[in-house]
Design an enzyme around this catalytic site. Structure first.
Site, PDB file in Angstrom:
ATOM      1  N   GLY A 224       3.763 -31.273  61.830  1.00 22.43           N
ATOM      2  CA  GLY A 224       3.774 -30.126  61.837  1.00 22.43           C
ATOM      3  C   GLY A 224       2.212 -28.836  61.602  1.00 22.43           C
ATOM      4  N   THR A 225       1.944 -28.234  62.305  1.00 18.98           N
ATOM      5  CA  THR A 225       0.666 -27.845  62.048  1.00 18.98           C
ATOM      6  C   THR A 225       0.498 -26.433  62.140  1.00 18.98           C
ATOM      7  OG1 THR A 225      -1.306 -29.045  64.085  1.00 18.98           O
ATOM      8  CG2 THR A 225       1.599 -27.742  65.044  1.00 18.98           C
TER       9      THR A 225
END
Lengths: 217, 275
Positions: free
Chosen positions: A16-17
């Site tokens: 998740g970035t």
């Protein structure tokens, strides 16, 4: 370990970035945060490397399932290396992006990974391409992606200027990533930047305490 | 392939040959429920120190609420300079590490080179990714080779991370607290062993799935020191285990000897070829 995998969409470790790539006058900067999480509630790594080198002057950054992304970039590295041996020439950035796109599109049922490819080649200079989850490939002067990118669309749309200098571009990238990491819980850690120009490649790492501070921090 | 790592290249795609057999077996069992796989509720940890790598693990293997094995070996041999701790489904970690060890041995023999830790990781990653998470193996791989001291982790879906210290298993959060607090780069050997011991101990104390003894494995350029157990649990049972009695303990009251009559019913001779 199963307790960590709540009901997240991605199985296993996910990045998740926040990732981005921006062209400037003479090169391109590609950047990311460094957090990997499981189930959206456990940070499995504070220092994961999301900037993968596909060839000498072509990098890509990964979003989505870490396992899928690592497998795809491994295959892409091999294909690009073979392609450049056959052509007796370094590959074009377009070629690298296409390789990723083919892998993502042909296996879209099983895979869950998106990429931003950025690099420099003799034909077109600095370029940025984005390959999304289903395998769409488009070229843009700058692009942002990942779960944290939703928080910085306004900032990047307002602050981007074409043909910035390297310092301006670096500050733009650092600010954008810092703002996203400040609002997105699955982005965080340090800021990794890679600056790619005709001369070569330079890594810049900005640790958490050296990041700019904005309102309310 | 000039340097084949396996005896034959794996067939492309997944191999779910056993799925049909498992379904048939389940039909034969009462209640139609397959027995639950043995999981090692576990605490494993690894730390890179100045001269090498220290790996640690507890020794409890559980099958739901019962402790199935009190002295289970969770640190597996991969190569003379590479060892691997495994958490997750016990059979998966055993078999995966066994396969990896065999492949690396074949590679060593074919190429004349000592295996590198990155090669072990790449083979593991390829295999676990191919099985899309169905192989429940969370592994910490540590080793020393010509490029330095390395510690890697591989997840069941095939994600790899290179780290200076790490813990995995159901007791990972307890152990991680100790590691985050006291880890420093370039520690000395005794400091590193103490740190790993304390991390596993925290896992044993704070996690129901971990317990019993602590195993430690120290890998350096000079060699490997596999200390099993490094520390025994204080809750040891005091069974005698040896029940030999002195002849004459039981008094003999009477003695009666009855000879048995045996007659030869059939006699056959078989010629053996001893050329």
């Amino acid at each position: 370990m199963e307790k960590h995998y709540a009901d997240s969409q991605t199985k296993g470790v996910s990045t998740g970035t926040t990732i981005l790539a921006v062209t400037f006058d003479g090169g391109v900067i590609i950047g990311s945060d460094s957090r990997a999480s499981i189930g959206g509630e456990y940070v499995s790594s504070k220092t994961i490397n999301k900037l993968i080198q596909l060839h000498d002057q072509i990098f890509c950054c990964i979003a989505g399932s870490l396992a899928d992304a690592q497998a795809i970039t491994k295959a892409a590295k091999f294909h690009l290396s073979f392609h450049s041996v056959q052509m007796e020439n370094p590959p074009l950035v377009m070629a690298a992006a296409s390789v990723l796109k083919e892998l993502c599109y042909k296996n879209k049922e099983e895979l869950q990974a998106g990429f931003i490819t950025a690099g420099w080649d003799r034909k077109k200079g600095p370029q940025v391409y984005v390959v999304s989850l289903g395998g769409m490939l488009i070229s843009q002067p700058f692009t942002i992606a990942g779960s944290g990118s939703t928080f910085i669309y306004g900032y990047t749309d307002a602050k981007y200027k074409p043909n910035m200098t390297r310092e301006e571009c670096q500050q733009f990238a650092i600010n954008a990533l810092t703002l996203a990491m400040g609002r997105d819980n699955v982005s965080g850690g340090v800021v990794h930047l890679v600056v790619i120009t005709e001369k070569g490649v330079e890594h810049v790492v900005v640790p958490g305490d050296k990041l700019p501070k904005f309102h309310d921090e | 392939m000039a340097l084949s790592t396996v005896l034959e290249t794996p067939v492309a795609g997944f191999d779910f040959e056993n799925a049909a057999r498992n379904a048939a077996l389940e039909g034969l069992l009462e209640k139609g429920q397959a027995p639950k796989p043995l999981k090692t509720g576990t605490t494993i940890a690894g730390v890179v120190f100045k001269d090498g790598v220290v790996l640690g693990a507890d020794t409890r293997a559980t099958s739901s609420e019962v402790v199935a094995d009190k002295m289970c070996a969770k640190i597996h041999y991969i190569a003379p300079n590479i060892y691997c701790c495994g958490a997750g489904t016990a059979a998966d970690t055993e078999k995966t590490t066994d396969l990896l060890s065999s492949n690396l041995t074949i590679f060593s023999l074919n190429s004349g080179r000592n295996p590198r830790v990155v090669m072990a990781i790449n083979i593991l990653q390829d295999m676990l990714y191919r099985y899309k998470g169905h192989i429940g193996a969370n592994l910490i791989l540590g080793g020393v080779d010509c490029t330095g001291n390395h510690l890697y982790t591989v997840g069941p879906y095939g994600s790899v991370n290179k780290v200076p210290y790490l813990s995995m298993g159901s007791g990972d959060l307890a152990a991680l607290g100790i590691l985050e607090d006291r880890f420093k780069s370039d520690m000395q050997l005794e400091e590193a062993k103490d740190l790993v011991r304390d991390a596993i101990h925290a896992g044993i104390m704070c996690d129901l799935g971990s317990g019993n003894n602590i195993d430690i494995c120290v890998i350096t350029k000079q060699g490997v020191d596999y200390i099993r157990p490094y520390q025994e649990s204080e809750y040891v049972d005091n069974r005698k285990r040896q029940y030999k009695y002195r002849p004459g303990t039981t008094p003999v009251l009477t003695e009666k000897i009855v000879p048995l009559k045996l007659e030869v019913v059939e006699q056959t001779t078989q010629q053996m070829d001893s050329a």
